[in-house]
Write an enzyme that holds these catalytic residues in place. Structure first.
Site, PDB file in Angstrom:
ATOM      1  CB  SER A   1     -70.423  12.014  59.168  1.00  0.00           C
ATOM      2  OG  SER A   1     -71.376  13.226  58.319  1.00  0.00           O
TER       3      SER A   1
ATOM      4  CE1 TYR B   1     -72.305  14.782  63.750  1.00  0.00           C
ATOM      5  CE2 TYR B   1     -71.683  15.280  61.387  1.00  0.00           C
ATOM      6  CZ  TYR B   1     -72.081  14.780  61.975  1.00  0.00           C
ATOM      7  OH  TYR B   1     -72.598  13.272  62.100  1.00  0.00           O
TER       8      TYR B   1
ATOM      9  CE  LYS C   1     -71.279  11.202  64.127  1.00  0.00           C
ATOM     10  NZ  LYS C   1     -71.576   9.695  65.251  1.00  0.00           N
TER      11      LYS C   1
ATOM     12  CG  PHE D   1     -73.135   9.100  52.005  1.00  0.00           C
ATOM     13  CD1 PHE D   1     -72.655   8.870  51.632  1.00  0.00           C
ATOM     14  CD2 PHE D   1     -72.340  10.508  50.856  1.00  0.00           C
ATOM     15  CE1 PHE D   1     -70.642   8.889  51.769  1.00  0.00           C
ATOM     16  CE2 PHE D   1     -71.214  10.339  50.322  1.00  0.00           C
ATOM     17  CZ  PHE D   1     -70.574   9.486  51.313  1.00  0.00           C
ATOM     18  CG  ASN D   2     -77.289  13.610  52.769  1.00  0.00           C
ATOM     19  OD1 ASN D   2     -76.214  13.279  52.312  1.00  0.00           O
ATOM     20  ND2 ASN D   2     -78.216  14.797  53.369  1.00  0.00           N
TER      21      ASN D   2
ATOM     22  CG  ASN E   1     -80.039  21.204  63.033  1.00  0.00           C
ATOM     23  OD1 ASN E   1     -79.775  22.674  62.913  1.00  0.00           O
ATOM     24  ND2 ASN E   1     -80.408  20.161  63.629  1.00  0.00           N
TER      25      ASN E   1
ATOM     26  NE  ARG F   1     -77.689  23.936  56.188  1.00  0.00           N
ATOM     27  CZ  ARG F   1     -77.792  22.561  56.078  1.00  0.00           C
ATOM     28  NH1 ARG F   1     -78.769  23.197  57.225  1.00  0.00           N
ATOM     29  NH2 ARG F   1     -77.608  21.403  55.358  1.00  0.00           N
ATOM     30  N   PRO F   2     -73.930  28.594  55.092  1.00  0.00           N
ATOM     31  CG  PRO F   2     -73.864  29.983  56.539  1.00  0.00           C
ATOM     32  CD  PRO F   2     -74.637  29.215  56.138  1.00  0.00           C
TER      33      PRO F   2
HETATM   34  N1  UFG Z   1     -80.795  22.389  52.664  1.00  0.00           N
HETATM   35  C1  UFG Z   1     -82.057  23.419  52.384  1.00  0.00           C
HETATM   36  N2  UFG Z   1     -83.113  23.967  52.947  1.00  0.00           N
HETATM   37  C2  UFG Z   1     -82.874  23.177  54.182  1.00  0.00           C
HETATM   38  C3  UFG Z   1     -82.529  21.931  54.854  1.00  0.00           C
HETATM   39  C4  UFG Z   1     -81.542  21.646  54.058  1.00  0.00           C
HETATM   40  O1  UFG Z   1     -82.376  23.714  51.329  1.00  0.00           O
HETATM   41  O2  UFG Z   1     -84.234  23.465  55.141  1.00  0.00           O
HETATM   42  C5  UFG Z   1     -80.503  21.759  52.127  1.00  0.00           C
HETATM   43  C6  UFG Z   1     -78.960  21.976  51.675  1.00  0.00           C
HETATM   44  O3  UFG Z   1     -78.606  23.384  51.888  1.00  0.00           O
HETATM   45  C7  UFG Z   1     -78.359  20.532  51.738  1.00  0.00           C
HETATM   46  C8  UFG Z   1     -79.470  19.816  51.344  1.00  0.00           C
HETATM   47  O4  UFG Z   1     -80.349  19.882  51.412  1.00  0.00           O
HETATM   48  O5  UFG Z   1     -77.897  21.013  50.004  1.00  0.00           O
HETATM   49  C9  UFG Z   1     -79.130  18.705  52.367  1.00  0.00           C
HETATM   50  O6  UFG Z   1     -78.644  19.131  53.729  1.00  0.00           O
HETATM   51  P1  UFG Z   1     -79.068  18.775  54.743  1.00  0.00           P
HETATM   52  O7  UFG Z   1     -78.957  19.011  56.137  1.00  0.00           O
HETATM   53  O8  UFG Z   1     -80.984  17.432  55.537  1.00  0.00           O
HETATM   54  O9  UFG Z   1     -77.909  17.178  54.910  1.00  0.00           O
HETATM   55  P2  UFG Z   1     -76.652  17.703  54.889  1.00  0.00           P
HETATM   56  O10 UFG Z   1     -76.086  17.257  53.853  1.00  0.00           O
HETATM   57  O11 UFG Z   1     -76.248  19.686  54.956  1.00  0.00           O
HETATM   58  O12 UFG Z   1     -75.530  17.000  56.219  1.00  0.00           O
HETATM   59  C10 UFG Z   1     -75.563  16.300  56.449  1.00  0.00           C
HETATM   60  C11 UFG Z   1     -75.725  15.215  58.082  1.00  0.00           C
HETATM   61  C12 UFG Z   1     -75.169  16.025  58.980  1.00  0.00           C
HETATM   62  C13 UFG Z   1     -73.178  15.651  57.662  1.00  0.00           C
HETATM   63  C14 UFG Z   1     -73.195  16.642  56.432  1.00  0.00           C
HETATM   64  C15 UFG Z   1     -71.723  16.853  56.017  1.00  0.00           C
HETATM   65  O13 UFG Z   1     -76.886  15.498  58.222  1.00  0.00           O
HETATM   66  O14 UFG Z   1     -74.914  15.108  59.893  1.00  0.00           O
HETATM   67  O15 UFG Z   1     -74.243  15.441  55.953  1.00  0.00           O
HETATM   68  O16 UFG Z   1     -71.746  15.356  55.138  1.00  0.00           O
HETATM   69  F1  UFG Z   1     -72.721  16.472  58.466  1.00  0.00           F
END
Ligand code: UFG
Length: 316
Positions: free
Chosen positions: A105, A130, A134, A159-160, A179, A273-274
């Protein structure tokens, strides 16, 4: 894999998935999958599968991946992700199957590197259990190679991942409250949630919301095939980013989804989000050069395919 004529055996404990998705993959591909239901932490289960046939390689996706849950239940994460991986590596060693593609990741870069993120940047300190699980597994794999150069190890740093198969038959179906952004948007679009929440609009980005590198799951899949074909018998440790190199903000994604679904997605802007970073996107040039791979599906296609899956799924 099936469409590239590989024989596929699937192991899954179905903790966050359903056997019907395997049947649907068979329907799409017209090929059969051998399926074993069991847990990666169970050495005897793995031993039984590996003793039944010879494998050329393992694609290891068996990880828990919810950041919030990992913070609340770290032991579960280390047990499943780290201990489970160790059991798998032990069995692979025993049966002399030493090629592995591991789902890593972008989280392993931590918070201190600036995007675009490159594979040769030092890994950082991931912000949650998590992410740390990894990184530990990447390190265990690198140690394994030092101990025995017959191993061929590829860590793909996702990435995402978003989107779904074009057929609308298979896609992401998280249990409980999602999430991640895209499942939340698509569930809000079909009315499962009244509204969604945008986590912060005070980042140093053009519209203030977080920027991520969303990659279509079909591009992610083709990256695995390329990695398998390139590295399977090559030996060594390979680390590759799977991203598009393009960042999109939360509001851009919401608006793209509104366009393709012709729905209004109600949202409130709330605090950050923290643990979130403002900007995270890949430098995908290593995958482009070494694997001759490029992610070629854009944000609109990602949203369209997610929407087809989400809206059709209600009828299945
Ligand atoms: N976000 C919102 N509202 C939501 C969910 C997400 O505004 O309800 C925002 C987050 O703050 C972030 C973006 O949308 O800016 C993407 O959030 P995600 O939760 O979809 O993805 P992340 O980038 O936080 O997480 C991903 C992977 C994880 C990994 C992380 C760090 O899902 O597995 O990247 O690399 F750990």
């Amino acid at each position: 894999l099936l469409q590239s004529n590989y024989k596929v055996v699937v192991l899954d404990n179905l903790v966050n998935s359903s056997e019907s998705s395997i049947r649907r993959v068979e329907e799409i591909s017209g090929r059969r999958i051998e399926f074993f239901k069991g847990d990666i932490r169970d050495y005897n289960f793995l031993d039984g599968v590996f003793s039944s046939q010879k494998f050329d390689a393992v694609l290891h996706f068996a990880g828990l991946k919810a950041v919030g849950e990992a913070i609340n239940e770290p032991i579960k994460y280390y047990e499943n992700n780290v201990l489970g991986s160790i059991q798998l590596f032990k069995v692979m060693q025993k049966y002399n199957t030493k090629s592995i593609i591991f789902s890593s990741s972008a989280t392993v870069y931590g918070n201190s590197n600036n995007s675009p993120l490159k594979e040769d940047m030092p890994t950082g300190i991931p912000t949650n259990p998590y992410g740390r699980s990894k990184l530990v597994i990447e390190n265990i794999l690198a140690d394994l190679y030092v101990s025995d150069p017959q191993w061929c190890i590829t860590s793909l740093r996702y990435f995402n991942p978003v989107g779904a198969h074009k057929s609308g038959l298979i896609g992401e179906d998280p249990r409980g409250l999602p999430n991640n952004l895209l499942p939340f948007i698509s569930q809000t679009a079909v009315g499962i949630h009244e509204k969604m929440f945008v986590f912060g609009n005070d980042y140093d980005t053009p519209d203030g919301t977080g920027i991520r590198d969303y990659i279509h799951v079909m591009d992610l899949a083709s990256g695995h095939i390329r990695a398998l074909e390139k590295y399977i018998s090559k030996g060594g440790v390979h680390t590759i980013n799977l991203g598009t190199g393009i960042g999109h903000s939360v509001l851009e994604v919401i608006h793209a989804f509104e366009t393709v679904s012709a729905k209004t997605i109600p949202y409130d802007i709330i605090d950050r989000r923290p643990g979130d970073v403002g900007v995270c996107y890949a430098d995908p040039s290593k995958a482009n050069l070494e694997l001759d791979w490029v992610a070629n599906r854009g944000l609109i296609e990602m949203c369209k395919d997610t929407w087809r899956w989400q809206s059709q799924k209600l009828l299945l």
